[in-house]
Design a protein around this motif. Structure first.
Motif, PDB file in Angstrom:
ATOM      1  N   GLU A  84       0.841  -1.197   0.000  1.00  0.00           N
ATOM      2  CA  GLU A  84       0.000   0.000   0.000  1.00  0.00           C
ATOM      3  C   GLU A  84       0.879   1.252   0.000  1.00  0.00           C
ATOM      4  OE1 GLU A  84      -2.839  -0.059   3.146  1.00  0.00           O
ATOM      5  OE2 GLU A  84      -3.803  -1.912   2.466  1.00  0.00           O
ATOM      6  N   VAL A 108      -1.708   2.366  -4.749  1.00  0.00           N
ATOM      7  CA  VAL A 108      -2.357   1.246  -4.073  1.00  0.00           C
ATOM      8  C   VAL A 108      -2.896   1.755  -2.733  1.00  0.00           C
ATOM      9  CG1 VAL A 108      -2.067  -1.055  -3.092  1.00  0.00           C
ATOM     10  CG2 VAL A 108      -0.778  -0.406  -5.151  1.00  0.00           C
ATOM     11  N   ALA A 156      -4.585  -3.362  -0.294  1.00  0.00           N
ATOM     12  CA  ALA A 156      -3.909  -4.546  -0.820  1.00  0.00           C
ATOM     13  C   ALA A 156      -4.340  -5.767  -0.025  1.00  0.00           C
ATOM     14  CB  ALA A 156      -2.389  -4.380  -0.731  1.00  0.00           C
ATOM     15  N   LEU A 186      -6.977   0.498  -6.327  1.00  0.00           N
ATOM     16  CA  LEU A 186      -6.021   1.512  -6.755  1.00  0.00           C
ATOM     17  C   LEU A 186      -6.765   2.825  -6.931  1.00  0.00           C
ATOM     18  CD1 LEU A 186      -4.205  -0.544  -9.554  1.00  0.00           C
ATOM     19  CD2 LEU A 186      -3.655  -0.471  -7.121  1.00  0.00           C
TER      20      LEU A 186
END
Length: 240
Positions: free
Chosen positions: A37, A55, A58, A65
């Motif tokens: 991330e 990101v 995750a 995203l």
């Protein structure tokens, strides 16, 4: 933190747009590439150009995203089709990858009289190769890889305004002879055994077909595809 990873997504891209990831994409980014991330990577979708995206979530089964900025506008290839007879699996994949890198807009596997029945294709696998090639070569557009079509059917339904560069191994050693004709084009590459006499006769008789040589030596089918794309791009494409 920036990343050199580029990812194709089938989702709209734009400033502030969130992009969900499926299980396979999440596994690739977070399991294989070890992206965390906060990492910024590049996204493409064949429509909206290339975007930096961060990101923000995750996970093993998915992720999210967030698009930030447009880094490159969409760059469309010339209106060029590559038509080729499938050969062995790994060499067919090579043709698809190089066609994407060299700017084909549509890729069409064709069944000719001498195409070996063992050289069957998986359209989904070849499309995945096209996506990977675009991701790796910096492209912003992924051409469609069509299902296998019979050559005679393709020619019967041919668009009236599209020229055909017919790579004829019987013209080996002749000048290339590619005409400077306007409009969209297609390139036709034959199988490892070449075209049949009937196919060659038909192709020579078609008003939109332009038989050409690819030099003084007989080329393998995969080499011929790269050579033909190079010749066309240099003469009529977007390399100038």
């Amino acid at each position: 933190m920036a990343s050199k990873v580029r990812l194709y997504v089938d989702h709209p891209l734009g400033e502030g747009q969130s992009v969900p990831l499926d299980r396979d994409q999440a596994h690739y980014l977070f399991g294989v590439m070890r992206i965390a991330e906060g990492t910024v990577l590049s996204l493409i979708n064949s429509r909206d150009g290339e975007w930096d995206a961060e990101v923000v979530k995750a996970g093993k089964k998915g992720g999210i995203l967030l698009c930030q900025t447009l880094t490159r506008p969409l760059q469309m290839p010339p209106d060029l089709w590559l038509i080729f007879a499938p050969i062995r699996k790994e060499r067919t994949a090579f043709i698809v990858e190089k066609a994407v890198e060299m700017g084909a807009a549509r890729i069409i596997p064709a069944q000719t009289e001498y195409t070996q029945s063992a050289n069957r294709i998986r359209q989904d696998k070849l499309q995945a190769h096209a996506v990977e090639a675009a991701e790796q070569c910096g492209g912003t557009f992924v051409p469609q890889v069509e299902e296998l079509k019979k050559l005679d059917r393709l020619l019967a339904d041919w668009p009236a305004d599209r020229q055909l560069m017919f790579c004829d191994e019987a013209k080996i050693g002749d000048p290339i002879g590619l005409p400077d004709a306007p409009g969209p084009w297609a390139i036709l590459i034959g199988p490892e055994g070449g075209f049949s006499p009937a196919e060659r006769e038909k192709l020579h008789a078609l008003p939109f077909s332009h038989p050409v040589s690819l030099g003084p030596r007989i080329l393998r089918a995969d080499t011929a595809a790269v050579a033909a794309l190079t010749v066309w791009q240099q003469a009529l494409g977007d390399w100038g």
